[in-house]
Scaffold this active site. Structure first.
Site, PDB file in Angstrom:
ATOM      1  N   ASP A 251      45.459  31.468  53.765  1.00 34.31           N
ATOM      2  CA  ASP A 251      46.591  32.218  54.317  1.00 34.31           C
ATOM      3  C   ASP A 251      46.392  32.185  55.830  1.00 34.31           C
ATOM      4  O   ASP A 251      45.434  32.749  56.343  1.00 34.31           O
ATOM      5  CB  ASP A 251      46.551  33.658  53.780  1.00 34.31           C
ATOM      6  CG  ASP A 251      47.664  34.546  54.353  1.00 34.31           C
ATOM      7  OD1 ASP A 251      48.300  34.146  55.355  1.00 34.31           O
ATOM      8  OD2 ASP A 251      47.869  35.638  53.793  1.00 34.31           O
TER       9      ASP A 251
ATOM     10  N   TYR B 110      52.889  37.011  60.317  1.00 37.40           N
ATOM     11  CA  TYR B 110      51.998  38.123  60.018  1.00 37.40           C
ATOM     12  C   TYR B 110      50.600  37.643  59.599  1.00 37.40           C
ATOM     13  O   TYR B 110      50.461  36.833  58.695  1.00 37.40           O
ATOM     14  CB  TYR B 110      52.577  39.048  58.940  1.00 37.40           C
ATOM     15  CG  TYR B 110      51.830  40.353  59.000  1.00 37.40           C
ATOM     16  CD1 TYR B 110      52.040  41.224  60.068  1.00 37.40           C
ATOM     17  CD2 TYR B 110      50.854  40.655  58.076  1.00 37.40           C
ATOM     18  CE1 TYR B 110      51.298  42.379  60.195  1.00 37.40           C
ATOM     19  CE2 TYR B 110      50.112  41.816  58.195  1.00 37.40           C
ATOM     20  CZ  TYR B 110      50.344  42.669  59.263  1.00 37.40           C
ATOM     21  OH  TYR B 110      49.593  43.799  59.385  1.00 37.40           O
TER      22      TYR B 110
ATOM     23  N   ARG C 251      48.452  45.625  49.295  1.00 40.91           N
ATOM     24  CA  ARG C 251      47.229  45.818  50.072  1.00 40.91           C
ATOM     25  C   ARG C 251      45.980  45.374  49.329  1.00 40.91           C
ATOM     26  O   ARG C 251      44.870  45.862  49.612  1.00 40.91           O
ATOM     27  CB  ARG C 251      47.093  47.287  50.509  1.00 40.91           C
ATOM     28  CG  ARG C 251      48.225  47.724  51.413  1.00 40.91           C
ATOM     29  CD  ARG C 251      48.248  49.218  51.620  1.00 40.91           C
ATOM     30  NE  ARG C 251      49.403  49.595  52.424  1.00 40.91           N
ATOM     31  CZ  ARG C 251      49.360  49.765  53.742  1.00 40.91           C
ATOM     32  NH1 ARG C 251      48.243  49.595  54.398  1.00 40.91           N
ATOM     33  NH2 ARG C 251      50.443  50.098  54.390  1.00 40.91           N
TER      34      ARG C 251
ATOM     35  N   ASN D  71      30.893  22.912  55.658  1.00 41.40           N
ATOM     36  CA  ASN D  71      31.483  23.140  54.339  1.00 41.40           C
ATOM     37  C   ASN D  71      32.404  24.343  54.443  1.00 41.40           C
ATOM     38  O   ASN D  71      32.023  25.373  54.997  1.00 41.40           O
ATOM     39  CB  ASN D  71      30.371  23.399  53.310  1.00 41.40           C
ATOM     40  CG  ASN D  71      30.889  23.409  51.888  1.00 41.40           C
ATOM     41  OD1 ASN D  71      31.887  24.058  51.575  1.00 41.40           O
ATOM     42  ND2 ASN D  71      30.227  22.675  51.019  1.00 41.40           N
TER      43      ASN D  71
ATOM     44  N   TYR E 248      37.558  44.358  54.310  1.00 44.09           N
ATOM     45  CA  TYR E 248      38.813  43.761  53.881  1.00 44.09           C
ATOM     46  C   TYR E 248      39.348  42.751  54.878  1.00 44.09           C
ATOM     47  O   TYR E 248      39.470  43.022  56.048  1.00 44.09           O
ATOM     48  CB  TYR E 248      39.896  44.824  53.673  1.00 44.09           C
ATOM     49  CG  TYR E 248      41.189  44.187  53.210  1.00 44.09           C
ATOM     50  CD1 TYR E 248      41.382  43.889  51.868  1.00 44.09           C
ATOM     51  CD2 TYR E 248      42.170  43.846  54.120  1.00 44.09           C
ATOM     52  CE1 TYR E 248      42.525  43.272  51.445  1.00 44.09           C
ATOM     53  CE2 TYR E 248      43.335  43.229  53.692  1.00 44.09           C
ATOM     54  CZ  TYR E 248      43.509  42.950  52.354  1.00 44.09           C
ATOM     55  OH  TYR E 248      44.643  42.329  51.941  1.00 44.09           O
TER      56      TYR E 248
ATOM     57  N   LYS F 143      43.370  39.309  50.456  1.00 45.07           N
ATOM     58  CA  LYS F 143      42.943  38.951  49.114  1.00 45.07           C
ATOM     59  C   LYS F 143      42.567  37.479  49.092  1.00 45.07           C
ATOM     60  O   LYS F 143      43.093  36.675  49.847  1.00 45.07           O
ATOM     61  CB  LYS F 143      44.075  39.176  48.108  1.00 45.07           C
ATOM     62  CG  LYS F 143      44.310  40.611  47.730  1.00 45.07           C
ATOM     63  CD  LYS F 143      43.065  41.337  47.279  1.00 45.07           C
ATOM     64  CE  LYS F 143      42.587  40.902  45.907  1.00 45.07           C
ATOM     65  NZ  LYS F 143      41.522  41.809  45.433  1.00 45.07           N
ATOM     66  N   ASP F 144      41.622  37.169  48.214  1.00 45.62           N
ATOM     67  CA  ASP F 144      41.192  35.793  48.053  1.00 45.62           C
ATOM     68  C   ASP F 144      42.059  35.143  46.976  1.00 45.62           C
ATOM     69  O   ASP F 144      41.621  34.911  45.865  1.00 45.62           O
ATOM     70  CB  ASP F 144      39.724  35.760  47.682  1.00 45.62           C
ATOM     71  CG  ASP F 144      39.293  37.007  46.921  1.00 45.62           C
ATOM     72  OD1 ASP F 144      40.136  37.883  46.671  1.00 45.62           O
ATOM     73  OD2 ASP F 144      38.119  37.085  46.554  1.00 45.62           O
TER      74      ASP F 144
HETATM   75  P1  13P Z   1      47.777  38.468  50.943  1.00 45.13           P
HETATM   76  O1  13P Z   1      46.352  38.522  50.450  1.00 45.13           O
HETATM   77  O2  13P Z   1      48.617  37.573  50.100  1.00 45.13           O
HETATM   78  O3  13P Z   1      47.810  38.118  52.393  1.00 45.13           O
HETATM   79  O4  13P Z   1      48.400  39.924  50.763  1.00 45.13           O
HETATM   80  C1  13P Z   1      47.778  40.987  51.412  1.00 45.13           C
HETATM   81  C2  13P Z   1      48.465  42.300  51.261  1.00 45.13           C
HETATM   82  O5  13P Z   1      48.002  43.250  51.826  1.00 45.13           O
HETATM   83  C3  13P Z   1      49.684  42.428  50.443  1.00 45.13           C
HETATM   84  O6  13P Z   1      50.141  43.759  50.439  1.00 45.13           O
HETATM   85 MG    MG Z   2      48.907  37.363  53.775  1.00 45.32          MG
HETATM   86 MG    MG Z   3      48.394  35.563  49.752  1.00 46.41          MG
END
Ligand code: 13P
Ligand code: MG
Ligand code: MG
Ligand code: 13P
Length: 368
Positions: A14, A93, A268, A107, A231, A234-235
């Site tokens: 991302d 964003y 989130r 790597n 944080y 998300k992965d």
């Molecule tokens: P992403 O991990 O897709 O960037 O989403 C993060 C997030 O906080 C969504 O509410």
């Molecule tokens: Mg994102």
């Molecule tokens: Mg994402």
């Protein structure tokens, strides 16, 4: 003479969302295409496709350099850095969100982006599916991978195809201890499930066919939250699954997603929600930044050429799964900030709790 091996690498990150965390701006896709086309023209790649799932940029690359090749990983890294520049110009964003390091160091694993790779000797026909998900985490693949490769109620081939009778071997990562263990199915199925059910900590890394050790599936299991210690987004995971002729049939590979199981992610990165299988066009999660999405891109490999993608979840037969996902999503949403919709504290990616505790620490009164 053994046939030349082909490596399929899926590397994703991302590098900036449009709008918020929803989807990918076309300028980023174009920049990624330019970067990879340049590498193709130099003879470094056999083929490539640039895709996205939600706000995650997905580089699908074939080449002859093997897994974990430094130059391929460098190319992906440079592509993400270049796309981040575009994202910054557009003030998208979280520009560069998943690039946790200032510099590439050999790597891409551990630097933020997710990566799944398989080096293989292409079969007479090589149907593969690339799964890409947004607003969730790598543990999301545990249930579908178990069903594909170990559950005869999902995969008829485990019962009726003698070439599957040897079963499959699961390599499982303990993301907390950074250790892996291999377990064989069907023999060690119950032990395997003890781990796979705890999908925030244990996740399937690879699956092998036991009869000959041939790799059947590979997933990205880098846990950003463990890497960064705080944080950072998300992965959102990817995985590659080979199908047919000694592997689960294509429909057996897709079938687990007809059940929208509950995964971690969503708003989130801090909520439970159903994983909704959607067509490419619908990978734009906006309802409470979700619900979590998965797309499936089908390819036939032809001497490394990526013939495809075919949009596998566009099929109307997945409509009931989408309907169900939306019903489950609505039900969970009504819990608002209450668990189990909101993740338990340990898994909260936005660690707001320490801050709240700190702010209110003087107001706690010790009980006698
Ligand atoms: P992403 O991990 O897709 O960037 O989403 C993060 C997030 O906080 C969504 O509410
Ligand atoms: Mg994102
Ligand atoms: Mg994402
Ligand atoms: P066909 O007979 O259409 O090749 O299908 C075989 C199969 O394995 C379907 O799952």
């Amino acid at each position: 003479m053994a046939a030349e091996k082909i490596t399929l690498s899926i590397i994703k990150a991302d590098v900036g969302g449009y709008v918020g965390h929803t989807t990918m701006h076309p300028d980023l896709m174009n920049r990624a295409e330019e970067c990879l086309q340049e590498a193709l023209d130099k003879g470094m790649l056999v083929d490539f496709k640039v895709m996205h799932c939600g706000d995650d940029l997905e580089l699908i690359i074939t080449h002859k350099r093997g897994e974990e090749d430094e130059e391929i990983h460098q190319l992906a890294w440079d592509t993400f850095v270049s796309c981040t520049e575009v994202a910054k110009t557009l003030k998208l964003y979280g520009a560069g969100q998943d690039l946790l390091s200032d510099a590439f160091s050999g790597n891409i694993k551990g630097l933020g982006p997710g990566c799944a790779e398989i080096e293989m000797e292409e079969r007479k026909s090589e149907p593969i599916v690339v799964f890409m998900a947004d607003k969730t985490s790598p543990g999301a693949w545990n249930l579908p991978l178990f069903r594909m490769f170990a559950d005869p109620f999902n995969t008829a081939g485990l019962v009726i195809d003698p070439s599957c009778h040897g079963g499959f071997r699961f390599e499982v990562l303990d993301a907390k201890q950074n250790m892996t263990i291999e377990l064989d199915c069907p023999g060690e199925m119950y032990e395997l499930l003890a781990f796979l059910g705890a999908h925030s900590r244990f996740m399937v890394n690879r699956v092998y066919r036991r009869s000959d050790g041939e790799v059947a599936a590979a997933a990205s299991v880098q846990k950003l939250s463990y890497i960064a210690g705080k944080y950072v987004g998300k992965d959102d995971p990817v995985m590659i699954v080979r199908s047919q002729a000694g592997f689960p049939a294509l429909g057996e590979v897709l079938e687990p997603f007809a059940f929208p199981h509950i995964v971690e992610g969503w708003m989130r990165g801090s909520h439970h929600g159903p994983l909704m299988p959607v067509g490419f066009e619908d990978a734009t999660p906006t309802r409470f930044d979700g619900p979590p999405r998965v797309i499936a891109a089908g390819f036939q490999l032809a001497n490394g050429k990526l013939v495809g993608p075919l949009d596998m979840f566009k099929d109307i037969s997945f409509d009931p799964a989408r309907q169900k996902a939306n019903e489950i999503g609505e039900y969970l949403r009504r819990h608002g900030p209450f668990e189990p919709h909101r993740l338990p504290l340990e898994q909260m990616e936005y660690t707001t709790m320490p801050g709240i505790m700190d702010k209110l620490k003087d107001r706690f009164v010790q009980n006698a």
